[in-house]
Scaffold this motif. Sequence first.
Motif, short mmCIF file in Angstrom:
data_model
loop_
_atom_site.label_atom_id
_atom_site.label_comp_id
_atom_site.label_asym_id
_atom_site.label_seq_id
_atom_site.Cartn_x
_atom_site.Cartn_y
_atom_site.Cartn_z
N PRO A 96 0.79 -1.23 0.01
CA PRO A 96 -0.16 0.05 0.01
C PRO A 96 0.91 1.10 -0.10
CG PRO A 96 -0.80 -1.57 1.60
CD PRO A 96 0.57 -1.97 1.07
N PHE A 97 0.49 2.38 -0.74
CA PHE A 97 0.83 3.74 -0.81
C PHE A 97 2.27 3.67 -1.42
CE2 PHE A 97 -1.62 3.45 3.06
CZ PHE A 97 -2.67 4.58 2.72
N VAL A 98 2.66 2.61 -1.98
CA VAL A 98 3.97 2.64 -2.69
C VAL A 98 3.87 3.36 -4.13
CG1 VAL A 98 5.90 1.44 -3.60
CG2 VAL A 98 5.09 0.82 -1.18
N GLY A 99 3.01 2.53 -5.02
CA GLY A 99 2.87 2.94 -6.29
C GLY A 99 2.43 4.42 -6.67
N ALA A 100 2.77 5.16 -7.58
CA ALA A 100 2.55 6.47 -7.84
C ALA A 100 1.42 6.68 -8.88
CB ALA A 100 3.59 7.01 -8.67
N TYR A 101 0.81 5.57 -9.19
CA TYR A 101 -0.26 5.79 -10.05
C TYR A 101 -1.63 5.44 -9.42
CZ TYR A 101 -3.81 4.67 -14.01
OH TYR A 101 -4.66 4.39 -14.73
N LYS A 102 -2.24 6.45 -9.26
CA LYS A 102 -3.65 6.43 -8.63
C LYS A 102 -3.46 5.90 -7.21
CE LYS A 102 -6.75 6.72 -12.57
NZ LYS A 102 -7.82 6.07 -13.19
N THR A 103 -2.55 6.64 -6.45
CA THR A 103 -2.10 5.83 -5.17
C THR A 103 -3.28 5.38 -4.27
OG1 THR A 103 -0.11 7.13 -5.26
CG2 THR A 103 -0.60 6.21 -3.31
N ALA A 104 -4.32 6.33 -4.15
CA ALA A 104 -5.29 6.02 -3.07
C ALA A 104 -6.12 4.74 -3.79
CB ALA A 104 -6.18 7.11 -3.17
N TRP A 105 -6.71 4.63 -4.68
CA TRP A 105 -7.34 3.82 -5.26
C TRP A 105 -6.50 2.23 -5.51
CZ3 TRP A 105 -12.00 4.95 -4.80
CH2 TRP A 105 -12.40 6.32 -5.24
N THR A 106 -5.42 2.47 -5.84
CA THR A 106 -4.44 1.42 -5.71
C THR A 106 -4.23 0.69 -4.43
OG1 THR A 106 -3.26 2.20 -7.92
CG2 THR A 106 -2.05 0.14 -6.52
N THR A 107 -4.06 1.66 -3.54
CA THR A 107 -4.02 1.03 -2.15
C THR A 107 -5.18 0.49 -1.60
OG1 THR A 107 -2.27 2.87 -1.52
CG2 THR A 107 -3.70 1.88 0.25
N ILE A 108 -6.33 0.85 -1.86
CA ILE A 108 -7.60 0.25 -1.51
C ILE A 108 -7.63 -1.33 -2.26
CG2 ILE A 108 -10.14 0.11 -1.92
CD1 ILE A 108 -10.00 3.20 -1.65
N GLY A 109 -7.17 -1.34 -3.47
CA GLY A 109 -6.95 -2.63 -4.17
C GLY A 109 -6.36 -3.49 -3.48
N ILE A 110 -5.10 -3.31 -3.13
CA ILE A 110 -4.04 -3.82 -2.39
C ILE A 110 -4.71 -4.39 -1.23
CG2 ILE A 110 -1.52 -3.87 -1.45
CD1 ILE A 110 -0.95 -1.95 -3.72
N VAL A 111 -5.01 -3.39 -0.36
CA VAL A 111 -5.67 -4.00 1.01
C VAL A 111 -6.73 -4.89 0.67
CG1 VAL A 111 -6.99 -3.03 2.72
CG2 VAL A 111 -4.90 -1.82 2.19
N ALA A 112 -7.54 -4.93 -0.20
CA ALA A 112 -8.58 -5.79 -0.44
C ALA A 112 -7.97 -7.04 -0.81
CB ALA A 112 -9.61 -5.21 -1.57
N PHE A 113 -7.19 -7.15 -1.74
CA PHE A 113 -6.61 -8.18 -2.03
C PHE A 113 -5.84 -8.96 -0.85
CE2 PHE A 113 -2.37 -10.72 -3.07
CZ PHE A 113 -3.23 -11.69 -3.40
N TRP A 114 -5.05 -8.39 0.01
CA TRP A 114 -4.35 -9.07 1.04
C TRP A 114 -5.33 -9.45 2.24
CZ3 TRP A 114 0.05 -11.12 0.22
CH2 TRP A 114 0.89 -10.44 -0.48
N ALA A 115 -6.59 -8.77 2.09
CA ALA A 115 -7.72 -9.26 3.11
C ALA A 115 -8.40 -10.44 2.74
CB ALA A 115 -8.46 -7.93 3.45
N MET A 116 -8.47 -10.40 1.31
CA MET A 116 -9.20 -11.62 0.81
C MET A 116 -8.23 -12.73 0.89
SD MET A 116 -11.40 -10.45 -2.43
CE MET A 116 -13.02 -9.48 -2.11
N LEU A 117 -7.09 -12.57 0.62
CA LEU A 117 -6.19 -13.69 0.78
C LEU A 117 -6.21 -14.37 2.18
CD1 LEU A 117 -3.92 -15.42 -0.76
CD2 LEU A 117 -2.38 -13.77 0.07
N ALA A 118 -5.86 -13.51 3.07
CA ALA A 118 -5.83 -14.01 4.66
C ALA A 118 -7.16 -14.54 4.94
CB ALA A 118 -5.24 -12.61 5.49
N LEU A 119 -8.20 -13.97 4.78
CA LEU A 119 -9.41 -14.53 5.41
C LEU A 119 -9.76 -15.79 4.32
CD1 LEU A 119 -11.38 -11.01 5.51
CD2 LEU A 119 -10.62 -12.48 7.47
N GLY A 120 -9.50 -15.98 3.02
CA GLY A 120 -9.93 -16.96 2.26
C GLY A 120 -8.89 -18.03 2.50
#
Length: 218
Positions: A96-120
Amino acid sequence: MSLSLTQLAGTLATATGPHLYWIASRAAGSAALILSSVSVCIGLLMGGRVLKRRWPDLRVTHEALSLATLAALAVHGLTLIGDPFLHPSLADVSIPFVGAYKTAWTTIGIVAFWAMLALGLSYYARGRIGVQRWRLLHRFTALAWILGIVHSLGEGTDAGQAWFLAMTAIVVLPAMGLLAARWIGAARSRSAAPGPAPARAGSLGPASPPGTLSELSG
């Protein structure tokens, strides 16, 4: 005829070549949105008290859809590394927050992925976690799914296209409706439940505690 097909294939290859990774990432992201929404629908139907006796056992289907969602999300993020225009690093698409391209939206996607991975994947460790604790954790999958939808609508290249919005509505609204029904039902159950019994005179212990978080989630 064969010549024209060959020419057509060559034209398509030339046109899509520079954008192949981008197109693959978009396709995988759309697939993940569809798979996760259907998985959430099935999970909510399985947990519904009314439909429990009317539906077949869908646990295998639910598990397969969940794993397919994780695979599609991995392809969605990793294929971007090969894109010659954005050219992100592995850290850009995974931290999260590392990429320069649409940082906020990208971070939301990254957090969603890691949460789904851990919960799944926690499903396979539920014996160590404890079934009751795992069920409580599993309820947060809906939040990760909602974050994924927010990412899709905020950063997705096709987010403004009518076909994408229609597809999203078709797969997301039923799951949202089931989720809302679950929350409303849980709220009504809590309001209808009797309050804690008052402590008797001379009692050293407190009154019974109110509803647990598990009851709050339905």
